[in-house]
Scaffold this motif. Structure first.
Motif, PDB file in Angstrom:
ATOM      1  N   VAL A   1       0.835  -1.205   0.000  1.00  0.00           N
ATOM      2  CA  VAL A   1       0.000   0.000   0.000  1.00  0.00           C
ATOM      3  C   VAL A   1       0.872   1.259   0.000  1.00  0.00           C
ATOM      4  O   VAL A   1       0.544   2.248  -0.667  1.00  0.00           O
ATOM      5  CB  VAL A   1      -0.990  -0.027   1.191  1.00  0.00           C
ATOM      6  CG1 VAL A   1      -1.670   1.326   1.389  1.00  0.00           C
ATOM      7  CG2 VAL A   1      -2.043  -1.103   0.960  1.00  0.00           C
TER       8      VAL A   1
ATOM      9  N   GLU B   1       0.383   3.935  -2.897  1.00  0.00           N
ATOM     10  CA  GLU B   1       0.017   5.323  -2.583  1.00  0.00           C
ATOM     11  C   GLU B   1       1.061   6.313  -3.086  1.00  0.00           C
ATOM     12  O   GLU B   1       0.721   7.403  -3.567  1.00  0.00           O
ATOM     13  CB  GLU B   1      -0.211   5.472  -1.072  1.00  0.00           C
ATOM     14  CG  GLU B   1      -1.517   4.819  -0.653  1.00  0.00           C
ATOM     15  CD  GLU B   1      -1.819   4.926   0.844  1.00  0.00           C
ATOM     16  OE1 GLU B   1      -2.997   4.721   1.204  1.00  0.00           O
ATOM     17  OE2 GLU B   1      -0.883   5.191   1.640  1.00  0.00           O
TER      18      GLU B   1
ATOM     19  N   ARG C   1       0.516   6.627  -6.858  1.00  0.00           N
ATOM     20  CA  ARG C   1      -0.703   7.396  -7.107  1.00  0.00           C
ATOM     21  C   ARG C   1      -0.503   8.889  -6.842  1.00  0.00           C
ATOM     22  O   ARG C   1      -1.007   9.735  -7.569  1.00  0.00           O
ATOM     23  CB  ARG C   1      -1.841   6.886  -6.225  1.00  0.00           C
ATOM     24  CG  ARG C   1      -2.753   5.845  -6.876  1.00  0.00           C
ATOM     25  CD  ARG C   1      -3.559   6.499  -7.958  1.00  0.00           C
ATOM     26  NE  ARG C   1      -4.462   5.612  -8.679  1.00  0.00           N
ATOM     27  CZ  ARG C   1      -5.717   5.335  -8.315  1.00  0.00           C
ATOM     28  NH1 ARG C   1      -6.208   5.830  -7.212  1.00  0.00           N
ATOM     29  NH2 ARG C   1      -6.469   4.564  -9.058  1.00  0.00           N
TER      30      ARG C   1
ATOM     31  N   ARG D   1      -4.775   0.880 -11.124  1.00  0.00           N
ATOM     32  CA  ARG D   1      -3.830   0.017 -10.405  1.00  0.00           C
ATOM     33  C   ARG D   1      -4.156  -1.426 -10.777  1.00  0.00           C
ATOM     34  O   ARG D   1      -5.238  -1.913 -10.455  1.00  0.00           O
ATOM     35  CB  ARG D   1      -3.981   0.233  -8.894  1.00  0.00           C
ATOM     36  CG  ARG D   1      -3.625   1.655  -8.449  1.00  0.00           C
ATOM     37  CD  ARG D   1      -4.252   2.000  -7.116  1.00  0.00           C
ATOM     38  NE  ARG D   1      -5.728   2.042  -7.202  1.00  0.00           N
ATOM     39  CZ  ARG D   1      -6.514   2.480  -6.240  1.00  0.00           C
ATOM     40  NH1 ARG D   1      -5.998   2.908  -5.085  1.00  0.00           N
ATOM     41  NH2 ARG D   1      -7.821   2.487  -6.389  1.00  0.00           N
TER      42      ARG D   1
ATOM     43  N   VAL E   1      -5.422  -5.737   0.534  1.00  0.00           N
ATOM     44  CA  VAL E   1      -4.835  -4.842  -0.481  1.00  0.00           C
ATOM     45  C   VAL E   1      -5.614  -4.972  -1.785  1.00  0.00           C
ATOM     46  O   VAL E   1      -5.993  -3.996  -2.426  1.00  0.00           O
ATOM     47  CB  VAL E   1      -3.350  -5.170  -0.721  1.00  0.00           C
ATOM     48  CG1 VAL E   1      -2.776  -4.290  -1.822  1.00  0.00           C
ATOM     49  CG2 VAL E   1      -2.557  -5.036   0.568  1.00  0.00           C
TER      50      VAL E   1
ATOM     51  N   TRP F   1      -7.217  -1.469  -2.814  1.00  0.00           N
ATOM     52  CA  TRP F   1      -6.240  -0.647  -3.529  1.00  0.00           C
ATOM     53  C   TRP F   1      -5.956  -1.113  -4.948  1.00  0.00           C
ATOM     54  O   TRP F   1      -4.990  -0.682  -5.557  1.00  0.00           O
ATOM     55  CB  TRP F   1      -4.935  -0.582  -2.724  1.00  0.00           C
ATOM     56  CG  TRP F   1      -5.024   0.301  -1.511  1.00  0.00           C
ATOM     57  CD1 TRP F   1      -4.742   1.644  -1.453  1.00  0.00           C
ATOM     58  CD2 TRP F   1      -5.415  -0.080  -0.185  1.00  0.00           C
ATOM     59  NE1 TRP F   1      -4.944   2.122  -0.183  1.00  0.00           N
ATOM     60  CE2 TRP F   1      -5.358   1.091   0.617  1.00  0.00           C
ATOM     61  CE3 TRP F   1      -5.826  -1.280   0.404  1.00  0.00           C
ATOM     62  CZ2 TRP F   1      -5.679   1.082   1.986  1.00  0.00           C
ATOM     63  CZ3 TRP F   1      -6.159  -1.292   1.752  1.00  0.00           C
ATOM     64  CH2 TRP F   1      -6.078  -0.122   2.533  1.00  0.00           C
TER      65      TRP F   1
END
Ligand code: 6GU
Length: 230
Positions: free
Chosen positions: A70, A74, A77, A85, A123, A127
């Motif tokens: 993550v 992140e 991103r 993703r 995850v 995400w």
């Protein structure tokens, strides 16, 4: 505006050589897309740089820990904005030419390469936008699959492959397999070239190629000729 690809991997060096080869390198040099391979280990949160752990409930193999995954997602991103993703996994949607076309519309993609027995399910749920498989066989990790996906998408970005016509012509874009190709010499070790291709008769040539394409698809991949609604 350039197409961005960022790969999150435990083996960033895996991508060094392929990205230095002709077509992909030229595309990067021409500013048509940019590429970054990020080491997931750089986002581990402990002093041993741990990225995996034993599975809750027991069993064989290790699971990729959520924190580094993550963290890397992140970070990517934050730099690249809201781009899809994509998790490479044998459990994903099978890669198709249609999916490659749709991803090539941009603005890019983050490719997460799984390893060990897989990634922590939380995850995947929170995400990941898309899960992709490149076929029904098992690889040691997602890296070769990420390369395959990357190649299939990047060559469709306008300007990467010179001839748009050859893209629309090729296997799968028109639903079947491509017709056979020949080049010089006209006689190669006693083997000739179909006469019609030497005739200069464009309509007959097109007809011949359509026939060959259909014949080949029927023989080798009849599944491609099945209509979508059956
Ligand atoms: Cl995306 N990953 C792995 N590990 N194995 C695969 C695959 C992906 N697609 C087919 N086999």
């Amino acid at each position: 505006m350039s197409f961005s690809v960022e790969v999150l991997t435990l083996f960033p060096e895996f991508f060094d050589s392929p990205l230095q080869q002709s077509l992909l390198r030229r595309a990067i040099e021409a500013g048509l897309f940019d590429f970054k391979a990020t080491n997931i280990r750089d986002f581990s949160t402990d002093k041993h740089r741990t990225v995996d752990d034993v599975p809750y409930g027991g069993g064989a193999g290790m699971v990729m820990k959520p924190e580094p995954l993550v963290g890397a997602l992140e970070d990517a991103r934050a730099r690249l904005g809201e781009i899809p993703r994509v998790l490479l996994t044998p459990q994903g949607t099978p890669l198709s030419q249609e999916l490659a076309w749709s991803l090539s519309e941009g603005p890019g993609m983050i490719l997460l390469c799984g390893h060990y027995e897989g990634i922590d399910e939380r995850v995947r749920e929170g995400w990941i936008d898309l899960e992709v498989s490149i076929g029904d066989y098992v690889l040691t990790g997602g890296e070769p699959a990420a390369l395959v996906l990357l190649d299939s998408v990047v060559r469709l970005i306008p300007g990467v492959v010179g001839n748009r016509e050859s893209l629309m012509d090729e296997s799968f874009s028109c639903g079947g397999l491509e017709y056979p190709h020949y080049t010089r010499p006209r006689d190669f070790r006693g083997l000739g070239v179909p006469e019609v291709l030497l005739s200069g008769h464009h309509q007959k040539i097109e007809e011949f190629r359509r026939e060959q394409s259909l014949k080949r698809t029927l023989e080798r991949r009849p599944d491609l000729l099945k209509r979508d609604d059956e």
